[in-house]
Design an enzyme around this catalytic site. Structure first.
Site, PDB file in Angstrom:
ATOM      1  N   LYS A   9       3.122 -14.598 -18.709  1.00  0.00           N
ATOM      2  CA  LYS A   9       3.938 -13.746 -19.592  1.00  0.00           C
ATOM      3  C   LYS A   9       4.823 -14.608 -20.481  1.00  0.00           C
ATOM      4  O   LYS A   9       5.139 -15.767 -20.148  1.00  0.00           O
ATOM      5  CB  LYS A   9       4.816 -12.767 -18.788  1.00  0.00           C
ATOM      6  CG  LYS A   9       5.774 -13.410 -17.760  1.00  0.00           C
ATOM      7  CD  LYS A   9       7.098 -13.935 -18.276  1.00  0.00           C
ATOM      8  CE  LYS A   9       7.983 -14.484 -17.166  1.00  0.00           C
ATOM      9  NZ  LYS A   9       9.067 -15.348 -17.641  1.00  0.00           N
ATOM     10  N   GLY A  94       6.890 -24.307 -13.596  1.00  0.00           N
ATOM     11  CA  GLY A  94       8.237 -24.625 -14.072  1.00  0.00           C
ATOM     12  C   GLY A  94       8.344 -24.457 -15.569  1.00  0.00           C
ATOM     13  O   GLY A  94       9.117 -25.135 -16.240  1.00  0.00           O
ATOM     14  N   GLY A  95       7.556 -23.545 -16.120  1.00  0.00           N
ATOM     15  CA  GLY A  95       7.484 -23.390 -17.570  1.00  0.00           C
ATOM     16  C   GLY A  95       8.038 -22.079 -18.095  1.00  0.00           C
ATOM     17  O   GLY A  95       8.031 -21.838 -19.291  1.00  0.00           O
ATOM     18  N   GLY A  96       8.466 -21.178 -17.193  1.00  0.00           N
ATOM     19  CA  GLY A  96       8.982 -19.883 -17.652  1.00  0.00           C
ATOM     20  C   GLY A  96       7.887 -18.905 -18.025  1.00  0.00           C
ATOM     21  O   GLY A  96       8.128 -17.907 -18.706  1.00  0.00           O
ATOM     22  N   GLY A  98       5.872 -17.452 -15.633  1.00  0.00           N
ATOM     23  CA  GLY A  98       5.672 -16.512 -14.521  1.00  0.00           C
ATOM     24  C   GLY A  98       4.421 -16.755 -13.704  1.00  0.00           C
ATOM     25  O   GLY A  98       3.968 -15.855 -12.989  1.00  0.00           O
ATOM     26  N   GLY A  99       3.853 -17.952 -13.764  1.00  0.00           N
ATOM     27  CA  GLY A  99       2.587 -18.221 -13.072  1.00  0.00           C
ATOM     28  C   GLY A  99       2.631 -17.950 -11.569  1.00  0.00           C
ATOM     29  O   GLY A  99       1.751 -17.271 -11.032  1.00  0.00           O
ATOM     30  N   GLY A 100       3.650 -18.455 -10.898  1.00  0.00           N
ATOM     31  CA  GLY A 100       3.755 -18.261  -9.445  1.00  0.00           C
ATOM     32  C   GLY A 100       3.907 -16.783  -9.099  1.00  0.00           C
ATOM     33  O   GLY A 100       3.271 -16.280  -8.152  1.00  0.00           O
ATOM     34  N   SER A 101       4.715 -16.066  -9.869  1.00  0.00           N
ATOM     35  CA  SER A 101       4.918 -14.631  -9.632  1.00  0.00           C
ATOM     36  C   SER A 101       3.634 -13.856  -9.894  1.00  0.00           C
ATOM     37  O   SER A 101       3.299 -12.921  -9.164  1.00  0.00           O
ATOM     38  CB  SER A 101       6.003 -14.086 -10.575  1.00  0.00           C
ATOM     39  OG  SER A 101       7.218 -14.752 -10.360  1.00  0.00           O
ATOM     40  N   SER A 102       2.910 -14.248 -10.945  1.00  0.00           N
ATOM     41  CA  SER A 102       1.666 -13.551 -11.273  1.00  0.00           C
ATOM     42  C   SER A 102       0.611 -13.796 -10.192  1.00  0.00           C
ATOM     43  O   SER A 102      -0.118 -12.877  -9.804  1.00  0.00           O
ATOM     44  CB  SER A 102       1.157 -14.022 -12.637  1.00  0.00           C
ATOM     45  OG  SER A 102       0.067 -13.249 -13.059  1.00  0.00           O
ATOM     46  N   ASP A 134      10.104 -11.467 -10.903  1.00  0.00           N
ATOM     47  CA  ASP A 134       9.080 -11.212 -11.923  1.00  0.00           C
ATOM     48  C   ASP A 134       7.770 -10.692 -11.333  1.00  0.00           C
ATOM     49  O   ASP A 134       6.821 -10.437 -12.080  1.00  0.00           O
ATOM     50  CB  ASP A 134       8.764 -12.510 -12.695  1.00  0.00           C
ATOM     51  CG  ASP A 134       9.874 -12.892 -13.658  1.00  0.00           C
ATOM     52  OD1 ASP A 134      10.767 -12.056 -13.898  1.00  0.00           O
ATOM     53  OD2 ASP A 134       9.834 -14.022 -14.174  1.00  0.00           O
TER      54      ASP A 134
HETATM   55  O1  C5P Z   1      13.396 -14.072  -8.111  1.00  0.00           O
HETATM   56  P1  C5P Z   1      13.138 -15.527  -8.359  1.00  0.00           P
HETATM   57  O2  C5P Z   1      12.751 -16.260  -7.119  1.00  0.00           O
HETATM   58  O3  C5P Z   1      12.195 -15.754  -9.496  1.00  0.00           O
HETATM   59  O4  C5P Z   1      14.532 -16.119  -8.843  1.00  0.00           O
HETATM   60  C1  C5P Z   1      14.894 -17.467  -8.670  1.00  0.00           C
HETATM   61  C2  C5P Z   1      16.402 -17.578  -8.709  1.00  0.00           C
HETATM   62  O5  C5P Z   1      16.855 -17.212 -10.015  1.00  0.00           O
HETATM   63  C3  C5P Z   1      17.122 -16.624  -7.769  1.00  0.00           C
HETATM   64  O6  C5P Z   1      17.339 -17.235  -6.542  1.00  0.00           O
HETATM   65  C4  C5P Z   1      18.420 -16.369  -8.485  1.00  0.00           C
HETATM   66  O7  C5P Z   1      19.318 -17.437  -8.221  1.00  0.00           O
HETATM   67  C5  C5P Z   1      18.044 -16.446  -9.942  1.00  0.00           C
HETATM   68  N1  C5P Z   1      17.867 -15.126 -10.582  1.00  0.00           N
HETATM   69  C6  C5P Z   1      18.982 -14.379 -10.930  1.00  0.00           C
HETATM   70  N2  C5P Z   1      18.811 -13.167 -11.546  1.00  0.00           N
HETATM   71  C7  C5P Z   1      17.595 -12.681 -11.823  1.00  0.00           C
HETATM   72  C8  C5P Z   1      16.432 -13.419 -11.485  1.00  0.00           C
HETATM   73  C9  C5P Z   1      16.623 -14.659 -10.859  1.00  0.00           C
HETATM   74  O8  C5P Z   1      20.119 -14.797 -10.705  1.00  0.00           O
HETATM   75  N3  C5P Z   1      17.473 -11.493 -12.443  1.00  0.00           N
END
Ligand code: C5P
Length: 276
Positions: A9, A94-96, A98-102, A134
């Protein structure tokens, strides 16, 4: 053995509107799915074990979101089956993007079908959000307006246009950026209509620019061709292009130290249009 796609994404904009009591942040964003995807091969096992036979370099199997997603679905449903999971990574980590989430979302959707758990999308999204904020957008498989932690979603039909995507070969930890003292956390909420009329920004961009000069250089370089923006917490950046030809023309000019590709926006995830 069946093949399941996990698309990336872009965040077309991302505003942080507040800090929450649970340690997360409230945000507003538009998730634009794109046609860059990881591939996940899945083989059901009768012995209940979850094994990652191939996966992201440098990520131990037990920490990998694909393994954690499969285990979470086993726990939620009590199913006795297992799976071999083989992930072909194409989405930079680590690129923003969403690969791991997808990848996690694709495993939830796929195993729900292969194990015949019969959970609905709401149930899968609820399991997914515990793995990452995500994950729900990828479970639902639609480009969407996102609020809350990014899990309150309204599907959006966006123009399925082209983008140049540049990876400055920098890894950024999402948690580090959310914790940055200098991050703007009080952007005023906007409406979807206002975004569609006049756009928005990515609140992480000034933080990333000053902490990661290589990303700032890439933003400045790409900005010479089209409005360039960071996706998520970076490090990838993107710019919209009027055609595939134009996108490919810019890709050929990207300095060799960065990775670049042309991608296309999609309103519906390929995970949703599979016939298995
Ligand atoms: O949910 P995810 O593991 O992708 O988020 C990583 C870290 O980013 C969370 O531990 C949190 O510190 C931060 N985060 C946040 N608010 C969000 C999404 C992520 O503070 N809406």
């Amino acid at each position: 053995m069946t093949l399941w796609p996990a698309p990336a994404k872009l965040n077309l904009f991302l505003h942080i509107t507040g800090r929450r009591a649970d340690g997360y942040h409230d945000l507003q964003t538009v998730f634009q799915l794109v046609d860059l995807a990881d591939d996940i091969h899945i083989q059901v096992r009768k012995d209940g074990l979850i094994e990652r036979t191939r996966g992201a370099e440098g990520v131990p199997a037990e920490a990998d979101l694909v393994v954690r997603a499969a285990r979470a679905l086993q726990t939620a449903t009590g199913v006795g089956l297992g799976a071999n999971l083989s992930v072909t990574k194409r989405i930079p980590m680590g690129g923003g993007l969403g690969g791991g989430s997808s990848d996690a979302a694709t495993v939830l959707v796929a195993l729900n079908r292969l194990w015949e758990c019969r959970l609905c999308d709401d149930d899968l999204a609820a399991i997914g959000v515990k793995l990452g904020a995500d994950v729900p957008v990828f479970v639902r498989g639609r480009s969407a307006w996102g609020e809350g932690r990014g899990e309150r979603l309204t599907p959006l039909d966006l123009p399925e246009g082209y983008f140049v995507l540049v990876h400055p070969r920098v890894h950024i930890q999402t948690a580090e950026l959310f914790q940055a003292p200098e991050l703007t956390r009080n952007s005023p909420p906007i409406t979807m209509t206002r975004f569609l009329q006049s756009g928005g920004r990515n609140d992480f961009e000034p933080v990333v620019r000053s902490r990661y000069p290589e990303v700032a250089r890439a933003l400045d370089w790409l900005g010479n061709f089209a409005p360039a923006r960071l996706t998520g917490t970076g490090s990838c950046i993107f710019a919209p292009c009027p055609s595939l030809n134009e996108a490919q023309r810019i890709v050929t000019r990207v300095p060799a130290q960065w990775r670049a590709m042309a991608v296309r926006g999609m309103n519906i995830s390929p995970l949703r249009t599979l016939d298995h």
